[in-house]
Design a protein around this motif. Structure first.
Motif, PDB file in Angstrom:
ATOM      1  N   LYS A 176       0.749  -1.306   0.082  1.00 47.40           N
ATOM      2  CA  LYS A 176       0.077   0.272   0.078  1.00 47.40           C
ATOM      3  C   LYS A 176       0.869   1.280  -0.079  1.00 47.40           C
ATOM      4  N   VAL A 177       0.624   2.176  -0.765  1.00 49.69           N
ATOM      5  CA  VAL A 177       1.109   3.489  -0.781  1.00 49.69           C
ATOM      6  C   VAL A 177       0.466   4.606  -0.576  1.00 49.69           C
ATOM      7  N   VAL A 178       0.693   5.460   0.380  1.00 45.56           N
ATOM      8  CA  VAL A 178       0.122   6.852   0.568  1.00 45.56           C
ATOM      9  C   VAL A 178       1.068   7.843   0.001  1.00 45.56           C
ATOM     10  N   LEU A 179       0.392   8.770  -0.815  1.00 42.98           N
ATOM     11  CA  LEU A 179       1.056   9.751  -1.826  1.00 42.98           C
ATOM     12  C   LEU A 179       1.016  11.079  -0.837  1.00 42.98           C
ATOM     13  N   ASP A 180       1.878  12.030  -1.591  1.00 42.15           N
ATOM     14  CA  ASP A 180       2.146  13.150  -0.865  1.00 42.15           C
ATOM     15  C   ASP A 180       0.901  13.988  -0.959  1.00 42.15           C
ATOM     16  N   ASN A 181      -0.095  13.653  -1.735  1.00 40.38           N
ATOM     17  CA  ASN A 181      -1.397  14.381  -1.516  1.00 40.38           C
ATOM     18  C   ASN A 181      -2.204  13.713  -0.536  1.00 40.38           C
ATOM     19  N   GLN A 182      -1.709  12.868   0.152  1.00 36.56           N
ATOM     20  CA  GLN A 182      -2.558  12.179   1.331  1.00 36.56           C
ATOM     21  C   GLN A 182      -3.488  10.776   0.642  1.00 36.56           C
ATOM     22  N   LEU A 183      -3.454  10.892  -0.804  1.00 41.69           N
ATOM     23  CA  LEU A 183      -4.103   9.662  -1.509  1.00 41.69           C
ATOM     24  C   LEU A 183      -3.752   8.578  -1.076  1.00 41.69           C
ATOM     25  N   GLN A 184      -4.488   7.298  -0.910  1.00 40.85           N
ATOM     26  CA  GLN A 184      -3.948   5.967  -0.667  1.00 40.85           C
ATOM     27  C   GLN A 184      -4.163   5.216  -1.790  1.00 40.85           C
ATOM     28  N   LEU A 185      -3.184   4.354  -2.249  1.00 41.65           N
ATOM     29  CA  LEU A 185      -3.269   3.251  -3.284  1.00 41.65           C
ATOM     30  C   LEU A 185      -2.992   1.933  -2.615  1.00 41.65           C
ATOM     31  N   GLU A 186      -4.114   1.272  -2.887  1.00 39.31           N
ATOM     32  CA  GLU A 186      -4.093  -0.314  -2.678  1.00 39.31           C
ATOM     33  C   GLU A 186      -3.559  -1.146  -3.685  1.00 39.31           C
ATOM     34  N   LEU A 187      -2.429  -1.670  -3.540  1.00 36.54           N
ATOM     35  CA  LEU A 187      -1.762  -2.120  -4.696  1.00 36.54           C
ATOM     36  C   LEU A 187      -1.788  -3.572  -4.667  1.00 36.54           C
ATOM     37  N   GLY A 188      -2.069  -4.434  -3.517  1.00 39.92           N
ATOM     38  CA  GLY A 188      -1.963  -5.804  -3.216  1.00 39.92           C
ATOM     39  C   GLY A 188      -0.747  -6.471  -3.388  1.00 39.92           C
ATOM     40  N   GLU A 206      -7.995  11.694 -15.777  1.00 41.78           N
ATOM     41  CA  GLU A 206      -9.369  11.035 -15.705  1.00 41.78           C
ATOM     42  C   GLU A 206      -9.643  11.547 -14.161  1.00 41.78           C
ATOM     43  N   LEU A 207      -8.796  11.069 -13.084  1.00 42.10           N
ATOM     44  CA  LEU A 207      -9.294  11.150 -11.731  1.00 42.10           C
ATOM     45  C   LEU A 207      -8.959  12.306 -11.296  1.00 42.10           C
ATOM     46  N   ALA A 208      -7.979  13.091 -11.704  1.00 47.21           N
ATOM     47  CA  ALA A 208      -7.817  14.562 -10.980  1.00 47.21           C
ATOM     48  C   ALA A 208      -8.635  15.434 -11.395  1.00 47.21           C
ATOM     49  N   ARG A 209      -9.371  15.136 -12.279  1.00 45.73           N
ATOM     50  CA  ARG A 209     -10.520  15.964 -13.071  1.00 45.73           C
ATOM     51  C   ARG A 209     -11.913  15.940 -12.168  1.00 45.73           C
ATOM     52  N   LEU A 210     -12.070  14.919 -11.577  1.00 45.70           N
ATOM     53  CA  LEU A 210     -13.219  14.754 -10.977  1.00 45.70           C
ATOM     54  C   LEU A 210     -13.544  15.730  -9.761  1.00 45.70           C
ATOM     55  N   PRO A 211     -14.687  16.268  -9.669  1.00 45.00           N
ATOM     56  CA  PRO A 211     -15.262  17.404  -8.721  1.00 45.00           C
ATOM     57  C   PRO A 211     -15.261  16.979  -7.354  1.00 45.00           C
ATOM     58  N   TYR A 212     -14.354  16.026  -7.103  1.00 43.01           N
ATOM     59  CA  TYR A 212     -14.795  15.442  -5.552  1.00 43.01           C
ATOM     60  C   TYR A 212     -13.222  15.136  -5.149  1.00 43.01           C
ATOM     61  N   HIS A 213     -13.244  14.870  -4.003  1.00 45.95           N
ATOM     62  CA  HIS A 213     -11.984  14.606  -2.862  1.00 45.95           C
ATOM     63  C   HIS A 213     -11.741  13.144  -3.269  1.00 45.95           C
ATOM     64  N   ILE A 214     -10.700  12.667  -3.495  1.00 42.86           N
ATOM     65  CA  ILE A 214     -10.265  11.173  -3.799  1.00 42.86           C
ATOM     66  C   ILE A 214      -9.506  10.830  -2.515  1.00 42.86           C
ATOM     67  N   GLU A 215     -10.052   9.721  -1.902  1.00 40.58           N
ATOM     68  CA  GLU A 215      -9.264   9.510  -0.614  1.00 40.58           C
ATOM     69  C   GLU A 215      -8.483   8.193  -0.759  1.00 40.58           C
ATOM     70  N   TYR A 216      -9.103   7.388  -1.511  1.00 40.54           N
ATOM     71  CA  TYR A 216      -8.584   6.039  -1.702  1.00 40.54           C
ATOM     72  C   TYR A 216      -8.737   5.461  -2.979  1.00 40.54           C
ATOM     73  N   VAL A 217      -7.690   4.542  -3.743  1.00 43.29           N
ATOM     74  CA  VAL A 217      -7.875   3.967  -5.015  1.00 43.29           C
ATOM     75  C   VAL A 217      -7.324   2.530  -4.758  1.00 43.29           C
ATOM     76  N   ASP A 218      -8.415   1.743  -4.996  1.00 48.31           N
ATOM     77  CA  ASP A 218      -8.038   0.257  -5.120  1.00 48.31           C
ATOM     78  C   ASP A 218      -7.801  -0.188  -6.428  1.00 48.31           C
ATOM     79  N   LEU A 219      -6.444  -0.768  -6.664  1.00 48.75           N
ATOM     80  CA  LEU A 219      -6.035  -0.944  -8.020  1.00 48.75           C
ATOM     81  C   LEU A 219      -5.873  -2.619  -8.057  1.00 48.75           C
TER      82      LEU A 219
END
Length: 241
Positions: A176-188, A206-219
């Motif tokens: 799992k990686v936490v990025l410098d913008n606090q976004l969490q990536l679940e990588l398995g 795609e993702l950065a253009r969404l008008p919402y705060h993204i907290e977590y991405v499960d990949l």
């Protein structure tokens, strides 16, 4: 026996040889242990940014003992190795009264949780640092694997403009990686680098253009990913007001 001149001559030669060896040994022992051969000069070199001259001077004055010949090289190396930022110290005698000491510092790469640091070789060490470093959270003995993964993650995430701030490795070897913008990536557990590359491909477009705060991405999905957006509200279903 006393009438055997050849035997007596051989015995006398043997005793003379033994006496000569004893004299040579005694002379050599005195020569190497005599105070007339003290270590007078210590030359310390190396690319040092964290180790101070005061620390090195203290070790030289309080830890080194013996003459030029009797000084314990391994003990001397270990003495300098006690300093927190010293990774290794090479010690060599230089005739007639000097020591050359080459100091190698740790190059800090990351923090190990709340305890200690990890250098660029994947070795954990204890020292204080106020540098802004990524943080590793993982099982004991995983330092080298996490060091290698950090390098790969930085490269994989480069197109996104984001960087790893925390790197997690579970006991089941899941990443799992936490990025410098606090976004969490679940990588398995499998294909962690490829999954990070997939995220980097879609982040800006795609993702950065969404008008919402993204907290977590499960990949961990084979052909896509799931996104958690806490402030997202699904539109009401048709037929409902």
């Amino acid at each position: 026996m006393w009438d055997n001149h050849r035997l007596l001559r051989s015995l006398a030669n043997l005793l003379l040889g033994a006496a000569t060896l004893m004299l040579l040994y005694a002379g050599g022992f005195w020569l190497t242990h005599a105070p007339v051969f003290p270590v007078k000069k210590i030359r310390i070199q190396g690319d040092m940014n964290r180790v101070t001259a005061e620390q090195l001077k203290f070790i030289a004055e309080h830890e080194l003992s013996g003459t030029f010949f009797t000084l314990d090289i391994d003990k001397t190396r270990a003495a300098f190795g006690k300093l927190p930022w010293v990774r290794d110290a090479q010690v060599r005698r230089r005739w007639p009264d000097a020591l050359d000491i080459t100091v190698e510092e740790h190059a800090a790469l990351a923090r190990w949780g709340e305890n200690g640091l990890v250098n660029t070789r994947g070795e954990r060490f204890d020292a204080a640092s106020d540098a802004k470093l990524p943080v590793f959270y993982g099982p004991a003995g995983a330092e080298k694997d996490m060091t290698a993964m950090l390098t790969q993650m930085r490269q994989a995430l480069q197109p996104s403009g984001l960087a790893p701030r925390e790197l997690w490795l579970s006991s089941r070897r899941a990443w799992k990686v936490v990025l410098d913008n606090q976004l969490q990536l679940e990588l398995g557990r499998n294909d962690a680098v490829a999954r990070a590359e997939r995220f980097a491909t879609y982040w800006k477009s795609e993702l950065a253009r969404l008008p919402y705060h993204i907290e977590y991405v499960d990949l961990r999905y084979p052909n896509g990913f799931a996104v958690r957006m806490p402030d997202y509200k699904a539109p009401p279903a048709k037929g409902h007001k």
